[in-house]
Write an enzyme that holds these catalytic residues in place. Structure first.
Site, PDB file in Angstrom:
ATOM      1  N   GLY A  44       0.904  -1.306  -0.062  1.00  0.00           N
ATOM      2  CA  GLY A  44      -0.033  -0.008  -0.052  1.00  0.00           C
ATOM      3  C   GLY A  44       0.849   1.225   0.043  1.00  0.00           C
ATOM      4  O   GLY A  44       1.954   1.416  -0.394  1.00  0.00           O
ATOM      5  N   CYS A  46       1.885   3.290   2.479  1.00  0.00           N
ATOM      6  CA  CYS A  46       2.981   3.446   3.466  1.00  0.00           C
ATOM      7  C   CYS A  46       4.401   2.804   2.939  1.00  0.00           C
ATOM      8  O   CYS A  46       5.327   3.581   2.888  1.00  0.00           O
ATOM      9  CB  CYS A  46       2.426   2.850   4.738  1.00  0.00           C
ATOM     10  SG  CYS A  46       3.744   2.956   6.103  1.00  0.00           S
ATOM     11  N   LYS A  55      10.365   9.312   4.546  1.00  0.00           N
ATOM     12  CA  LYS A  55      11.110   9.640   5.655  1.00  0.00           C
ATOM     13  C   LYS A  55      12.448   9.240   5.334  1.00  0.00           C
ATOM     14  O   LYS A  55      13.499   9.712   5.952  1.00  0.00           O
ATOM     15  CB  LYS A  55      10.398   8.732   6.727  1.00  0.00           C
ATOM     16  CG  LYS A  55       9.075   9.105   7.108  1.00  0.00           C
ATOM     17  CD  LYS A  55       8.606  10.697   6.911  1.00  0.00           C
ATOM     18  CE  LYS A  55       7.250  10.892   7.135  1.00  0.00           C
ATOM     19  NZ  LYS A  55       6.617  11.120   5.912  1.00  0.00           N
ATOM     20  N   GLY A 179      -0.487  23.378  -2.940  1.00  0.00           N
ATOM     21  CA  GLY A 179      -0.963  22.595  -1.760  1.00  0.00           C
ATOM     22  C   GLY A 179       0.052  22.734  -0.804  1.00  0.00           C
ATOM     23  O   GLY A 179       1.135  22.317  -0.605  1.00  0.00           O
ATOM     24  N   ILE A 183       1.757  16.408   2.748  1.00  0.00           N
ATOM     25  CA  ILE A 183       2.539  16.127   1.825  1.00  0.00           C
ATOM     26  C   ILE A 183       3.374  17.262   1.036  1.00  0.00           C
ATOM     27  O   ILE A 183       4.418  16.927   0.921  1.00  0.00           O
ATOM     28  CB  ILE A 183       1.619  15.276   0.640  1.00  0.00           C
ATOM     29  CG1 ILE A 183       0.862  14.221   1.522  1.00  0.00           C
ATOM     30  CG2 ILE A 183       2.300  15.052  -0.511  1.00  0.00           C
ATOM     31  CD1 ILE A 183       0.149  13.441   0.507  1.00  0.00           C
ATOM     32  N   GLY A 184       2.686  18.146   0.707  1.00  0.00           N
ATOM     33  CA  GLY A 184       3.239  19.262  -0.071  1.00  0.00           C
ATOM     34  C   GLY A 184       4.376  20.023   0.713  1.00  0.00           C
ATOM     35  O   GLY A 184       5.406  20.112   0.278  1.00  0.00           O
ATOM     36  N   LEU A 185       4.219  20.298   1.847  1.00  0.00           N
ATOM     37  CA  LEU A 185       5.309  20.890   2.863  1.00  0.00           C
ATOM     38  C   LEU A 185       6.426  20.021   3.244  1.00  0.00           C
ATOM     39  O   LEU A 185       7.581  20.282   3.265  1.00  0.00           O
ATOM     40  CB  LEU A 185       4.778  21.381   4.106  1.00  0.00           C
ATOM     41  CG  LEU A 185       3.465  22.334   3.928  1.00  0.00           C
ATOM     42  CD1 LEU A 185       3.218  22.956   5.455  1.00  0.00           C
ATOM     43  CD2 LEU A 185       3.907  23.666   3.277  1.00  0.00           C
ATOM     44  N   HIS A 444      16.926  14.432  32.581  1.00  0.00           N
ATOM     45  CA  HIS A 444      17.598  15.684  31.951  1.00  0.00           C
ATOM     46  C   HIS A 444      18.961  15.071  31.170  1.00  0.00           C
ATOM     47  O   HIS A 444      19.768  14.278  31.695  1.00  0.00           O
ATOM     48  CB  HIS A 444      17.984  16.538  33.113  1.00  0.00           C
ATOM     49  CG  HIS A 444      19.000  17.607  32.937  1.00  0.00           C
ATOM     50  ND1 HIS A 444      18.383  18.984  32.554  1.00  0.00           N
ATOM     51  CD2 HIS A 444      20.437  17.632  32.922  1.00  0.00           C
ATOM     52  CE1 HIS A 444      19.336  19.773  32.289  1.00  0.00           C
ATOM     53  NE2 HIS A 444      20.623  19.174  32.538  1.00  0.00           N
TER      54      HIS A 444
END
Length: 463
Positions: A44, A46, A55, A179, A183-185, A444
């Site tokens: 699919g 992903c 990514k 757009g 997705i576009g950014l 920390h």
């Protein structure tokens, strides 16, 4: 037209996405005879054109950015990094291929599963046609996903989508992105960091319209700081091919028609479900005006024998929601039947760099609920770990129901935001009082350690 004999199965799954594949394996484990139909490649969106490949590109773009900005941390790099898009694509293809081969092996190793290649259409409520084959079952599961929506005015233009842009082997000179959402950014920043000139055109007055305006403004600032030109309020968009190659986009803004030309054009104006490819009317399936197959909280359609999972049901458009649909389906079939879509807390990430992690409501959405609210916000520039990393853009914010003390929503826009948001999400699923998190001791030095401090700053929201 001659049809072969009808082949009968315990279940037919149409689509091998993030709900379809694990469902096939789960049904096979229960000794069901399963047919899984796929018209393209396994995995699919992903695996093939979504999370996995994009990514991988984000990681390469991040490496290029880190080298180019190393001087801010006292590291002198003799030359700007050279980006090899062909090598980046090759690495991406290897990762995708590995995932796809793993799925293929898992399905092939089960004697209960028949993998059928081709485009499936519904003949009626129990029968599916694939080529000349007719499959029949009392259980049909739709996992057909979605595709890029191409708006009017661009049908005859040479454009890229989220799928075809991943096949480029040369870096665009000037990428126009139509757009201004997720997705576009992401692609805008990726290719800017690869070396392209990038222009983003958004019809709305703000980027990522689902977010509050202050979040949109911060995201816009991050992108513009890297040299991306962002034009919001670009109405009546239409495109035209250039004789010399590339495209020109015309838009209306501030009472005037304006134009921008580039070497490449990416259309990223949303997604439409693939339900129309199924001929849903043959099975009397109810499809809403946006093309989504309507389901109830148990993923049942209006037809007793048919279920819809993943992007095509409109109940979530993410890998994690699709996989959760699978989990719900298995629970409804074999479990205690307690899991439903209504249990899900919306959460997602925008993978620009730094990323935005979102869980639950935005402040605007929470105000519409009429609840008594507490709210706190902290700038990333106030967080030591962000300063130490030299990545101070962004914010953390949290919204709390003052009466129940439960967290209604949170956002982390900044370094590690996509991971840090999980701390809020865990508290929300656990229905904890915010005070539990506020009184916790976090490690920390991290960004997460400032979550208790953020919660200590909660103040009432005026109605």
């Amino acid at each position: 037209m001659t049809e072969d004999r009808v082949e009968t199965f315990d279940a037919i799954i149409i689509g091998s996405g993030q709900a379809g594949n694990p469902l096939a394996l789960a049904l096979a484990k229960e000794k069901w005879k399963v047919a899984i139909v796929e018209k393209a490649v396994l995995g699919g969106t992903c695996v093939n054109t979504g999370c996995t490949p994009t990514k991988a590109y984000v990681a390469s773009a991040r490496a290029a950015w880190a080298i180019a900005n190393a001087h801010n941390l006292g590291i002198e790099v003799p030359k700007s990094p050279k980006v090899n898009l062909k090598a980046i694509k090759k690495r991406k293809d290897k990762i995708v291929s590995s995932s796809r081969l793993g799925l293929r092996k898992a399905l092939a190793d089960s004697p209960q599963i028949s993998m059928i290649r081709g485009t499936a259409t519904l003949l009626d409520k129990t029968r599916v046609k694939v080529g000349s084959r007719v499959l029949k079952s009392s259980k049909i599961f739709l996992n057909v996903g979605a595709r890029a929506r191409i708006p009017e005015g661009f049908a005859d233009v040479g454009y890229l989508t989220n799928t075809s842009i991943l096949q480029l082997e040369k870096i665009p000179e000037h990428l126009i992105v139509v757009g201004g959402s997720y997705i576009g950014l992401e692609f805008a920043q990726i290719f800017r960091r690869f070396g392209s000139k990038v222009t983003v055109l958004e019809m709305g007055n703000y980027l990522i319209s689902k977010e509050d305006h202050d979040t949109s403004d911060l995201v816009r600032g991050i992108l513009e700081n890297e040299g991306i030109k962002v034009i919001c309020g670009a109405k009546c968009l239409r495109g035209k091919n250039k004789k010399s190659g590339g495209a020109t986009v015309t838009f209306h803004k501030e009472g005037k028609d304006k134009q921008v030309s580039g070497s490449h054009l990416l259309i990223a104006t949303g997604r439409i479900p693939n339900s129309d490819l199924l001929n849903p009317e043959n099975a009397d399936l109810t499809v809403n005006d946006r093309g989504y197959v309507e389901v109830n909280s148990k993923l049942e359609t209006t037809i007793k024998s048919i279920y819809a999972l993943g992007d095509c049901n409109g109940r979530g458009a993410f890998t994690h929601t699709s996989y959760n649909d699978y989990e719900i389906m298995v629970d409804q079939l074999f479990g205690d039947k307690k899991k439903t879509v209504n249990d899900r807390i919306i959460n997602y990430a925008l993978y620009i760099d730094p990323p935005l992690g979102r869980a639950g409501m935005t402040l605007s959405q929470a105000k519409e609920s009429g609840k008594n609210l507490l709210f706190a916000r902290m700038a990333m520039s106030d967080i030591s770990r962000a300063k130490e990393k030299g990545e101070t853009q962004g914010k953390m914010e949290v919204i709390v129901d003052a009466d129940s003390e439960q967290i209604l929503g949170a956002a982390v826009l900044g370094t590690g935001g996509d991971e840090i948001i999980g701390t809020f999400l865990t508290a929300m699923y656990g229905k904890m009082s915010y005070k539990t998190l506020m009184n916790s001791v976090q490690t920390h030095p991290t960004v997460t350690e400032l979550i208790p401090t953020l919660l200590q700053q909660l103040t009432p929201v005026k109605k």
